[in-house]
Design a protein around this motif. Structure first.
Motif, mmCIF file in Angstrom:
data_model
loop_
_atom_site.group_PDB
_atom_site.id
_atom_site.type_symbol
_atom_site.label_atom_id
_atom_site.label_comp_id
_atom_site.label_asym_id
_atom_site.label_seq_id
_atom_site.Cartn_x
_atom_site.Cartn_y
_atom_site.Cartn_z
ATOM 1 N N ASN A 90 32.945 31.579 47.230
ATOM 2 C CA ASN A 90 34.815 31.807 46.706
ATOM 3 C C ASN A 90 34.615 31.876 45.143
ATOM 4 O O ASN A 90 32.878 31.093 44.288
ATOM 5 C CB ASN A 90 35.318 30.309 46.861
ATOM 6 C CG ASN A 90 35.610 30.742 47.982
ATOM 7 O OD1 ASN A 90 36.083 31.243 48.937
ATOM 8 N ND2 ASN A 90 35.203 29.194 48.639
ATOM 9 N N PRO A 91 35.183 32.443 44.536
ATOM 10 C CA PRO A 91 34.885 32.000 42.410
ATOM 11 C C PRO A 91 34.768 31.268 42.514
ATOM 12 O O PRO A 91 35.930 30.053 42.828
ATOM 13 C CB PRO A 91 35.682 33.688 42.102
ATOM 14 C CG PRO A 91 37.023 33.231 43.548
ATOM 15 C CD PRO A 91 35.703 33.240 44.657
ATOM 16 N N THR A 95 47.334 44.516 49.298
ATOM 17 C CA THR A 95 45.936 43.153 49.394
ATOM 18 C C THR A 95 45.758 42.510 48.134
ATOM 19 O O THR A 95 44.674 41.741 47.496
ATOM 20 C CB THR A 95 45.145 42.862 50.514
ATOM 21 O OG1 THR A 95 45.617 43.529 51.635
ATOM 22 C CG2 THR A 95 44.021 42.007 51.219
ATOM 23 N N ALA A 96 44.442 43.802 47.630
ATOM 24 C CA ALA A 96 44.312 44.190 45.927
ATOM 25 C C ALA A 96 44.897 43.277 44.859
ATOM 26 O O ALA A 96 44.507 42.307 44.037
ATOM 27 C CB ALA A 96 44.050 45.194 45.784
ATOM 28 N N ARG A 97 45.975 43.973 44.962
ATOM 29 C CA ARG A 97 47.467 42.748 44.238
ATOM 30 C C ARG A 97 47.018 41.529 44.134
ATOM 31 O O ARG A 97 47.379 41.075 43.301
ATOM 32 C CB ARG A 97 48.662 43.600 44.036
ATOM 33 C CG ARG A 97 49.327 43.376 43.329
ATOM 34 C CD ARG A 97 49.553 43.856 41.817
ATOM 35 N NE ARG A 97 48.866 41.877 41.356
ATOM 36 C CZ ARG A 97 48.358 42.550 39.550
ATOM 37 N NH1 ARG A 97 48.394 43.302 38.949
ATOM 38 N NH2 ARG A 97 47.764 41.170 39.156
ATOM 39 N N ALA A 98 47.239 40.927 44.880
ATOM 40 C CA ALA A 98 47.345 39.762 45.848
ATOM 41 C C ALA A 98 46.060 38.840 45.116
ATOM 42 O O ALA A 98 45.861 37.510 44.768
ATOM 43 C CB ALA A 98 47.855 39.237 47.168
ATOM 44 N N ILE A 99 44.898 40.047 45.967
ATOM 45 C CA ILE A 99 43.936 38.921 44.770
ATOM 46 C C ILE A 99 43.675 38.888 43.562
ATOM 47 O O ILE A 99 43.424 37.985 43.295
ATOM 48 C CB ILE A 99 42.753 40.177 46.027
ATOM 49 C CG1 ILE A 99 42.880 39.874 47.120
ATOM 50 C CG2 ILE A 99 41.295 39.461 44.662
ATOM 51 C CD1 ILE A 99 41.375 40.107 47.684
ATOM 52 N N ILE A 117 47.915 35.391 50.789
ATOM 53 C CA ILE A 117 48.498 36.426 50.319
ATOM 54 C C ILE A 117 49.192 36.965 51.721
ATOM 55 O O ILE A 117 49.975 37.932 51.882
ATOM 56 C CB ILE A 117 47.180 36.816 50.871
ATOM 57 C CG1 ILE A 117 46.393 36.824 49.177
ATOM 58 C CG2 ILE A 117 47.107 38.572 50.786
ATOM 59 C CD1 ILE A 117 44.827 37.592 49.457
ATOM 60 N N ALA A 118 48.450 36.382 53.301
ATOM 61 C CA ALA A 118 49.538 36.819 54.334
ATOM 62 C C ALA A 118 51.271 35.841 54.603
ATOM 63 O O ALA A 118 52.092 37.122 55.198
ATOM 64 C CB ALA A 118 49.019 35.406 55.585
ATOM 65 N N ARG A 119 51.055 35.353 53.428
ATOM 66 C CA ARG A 119 52.500 34.831 53.639
ATOM 67 C C ARG A 119 53.215 35.832 52.833
ATOM 68 O O ARG A 119 54.801 36.435 52.910
ATOM 69 C CB ARG A 119 52.453 33.024 52.767
ATOM 70 C CG ARG A 119 52.595 32.028 53.479
ATOM 71 C CD ARG A 119 52.998 30.472 53.459
ATOM 72 N NE ARG A 119 52.626 30.618 52.672
ATOM 73 C CZ ARG A 119 51.047 30.174 52.539
ATOM 74 N NH1 ARG A 119 50.828 29.664 54.085
ATOM 75 N NH2 ARG A 119 50.960 28.957 51.488
ATOM 76 N N ARG A 120 53.066 36.412 51.723
ATOM 77 C CA ARG A 120 53.323 37.361 50.773
ATOM 78 C C ARG A 120 53.856 38.843 51.631
ATOM 79 O O ARG A 120 54.692 38.984 51.351
ATOM 80 C CB ARG A 120 52.571 37.605 49.264
ATOM 81 C CG ARG A 120 53.327 38.488 48.451
ATOM 82 C CD ARG A 120 52.794 39.573 47.385
ATOM 83 N NE ARG A 120 52.379 38.481 46.161
ATOM 84 C CZ ARG A 120 52.265 38.634 45.357
ATOM 85 N NH1 ARG A 120 50.924 39.626 45.229
ATOM 86 N NH2 ARG A 120 51.628 37.392 44.584
ATOM 87 N N GLY A 144 45.539 35.654 41.969
ATOM 88 C CA GLY A 144 44.854 34.454 42.480
ATOM 89 C C GLY A 144 45.201 34.309 43.737
ATOM 90 O O GLY A 144 45.061 32.649 43.630
ATOM 91 N N LEU A 145 46.141 34.998 44.752
ATOM 92 C CA LEU A 145 45.787 34.172 45.661
ATOM 93 C C LEU A 145 44.924 34.175 46.645
ATOM 94 O O LEU A 145 44.173 34.812 46.856
ATOM 95 C CB LEU A 145 46.945 35.432 46.562
ATOM 96 C CG LEU A 145 48.335 35.013 45.842
ATOM 97 C CD1 LEU A 145 49.861 36.009 46.484
ATOM 98 C CD2 LEU A 145 49.176 34.157 45.205
#
Length: 225
Positions: free
Chosen positions: A128-129, A173-177, A186-189, A180-181
């Motif tokens: 994780n970052p 998915t890339a946009r959600a990452i 991300i699953a909920r969005r 910062g999700l």
């Protein structure tokens, strides 16, 4: 961290012996972490990483000879690649942003309190970052600072070309990452399962030839400039 797991193996790379000694004392005092080697410059770091195969490399950004950025790029070509956590005083923002693009998972300031350094090592070891608040502010400033129109256009076009290979769901998915999700958010969005998010993320790593989520976020930002 699970007490039954093997200790996280750490290599410390810094040209200052006192810094290396202090970090070793802090890290070796933890039952779940162990320092397996030290190096005083980039070339020595490559040699000890090849020999020891550590989980995490705590890397100084600026060193005489081969700097932390060049060394990070080289180490991340290894398979498996170690996770790299950069040590910095933030006196050179271009190296900071370059190292993130190269695949470093985070940064800690050299004057960070020991418990936070230990937390950062554990976080990076888990893939994780991690960025301190001060590091985050400086990275944002470096990423959004003045740049020539030609350079900005070139970066944007290159990023858009890479993202064009993705499916619609992968782009979402890339946009959600980039926002910062984490996987559950991300699953909920996107109204999909966490398992599906993980599958999309794995596909992003493969298609974009990146090592971690930080690189994905930077690529999305470049495409949107």
């Amino acid at each position: 961290m699970d007490s039954e797991r093997e200790p996280v193996r750490v290599v410390i790379v810094d040209d200052e012996q006192l810094v290396r000694m202090a970090l070793r004392l802090v890290i070796d005092g933890e039952p779940d972490l162990t320092v397996v080697a030290e190096a005083a410059d980039g070339n020595a770091a490559i040699a000890v990483v090849d020999e020891q195969r550590p989980d995490v490399v705590l890397m100084d950004v600026r060193m005489p000879g081969r700097d932390g950025l060049s060394t990070t790029r080289e180490l991340l070509t290894r398979r498996p690649a170690p996770r790299v956590l950069m040590l910095t005083t933030f006196d050179s923002d271009d190296l900071v942003l370059g190292a993130l693009r190269a695949g470093a998972l985070g940064f800690v300031l050299k004057d960070t309190q020991p418990p936070r350094i230990l937390d950062a090592v554990r976080t990076v070891a888990d893939g994780n970052p991690v960025l301190s608040p001060a590091a985050t502010a400086r990275v944002i400033a470096a990423a959004t600072g003045p740049q020539s129109a030609h350079a900005r256009h070139s970066s944007r076009e290159a990023a858009r070309k890479e993202l064009s290979t993705l499916t619609e769901r992968e782009r979402e998915t890339a946009r959600a990452i980039a926002d910062g999700l984490g996987n559950p958010e991300i699953a909920r969005r996107l109204r999909i399962s966490v398992a599906t998010v993980k599958a999309h993320t794995s596909s992003l790593f493969a298609k974009l030839a990146v090592e971690n989520r930080v690189q994905i976020a930077l690529l999305v930002r470049d495409a949107e400039e």
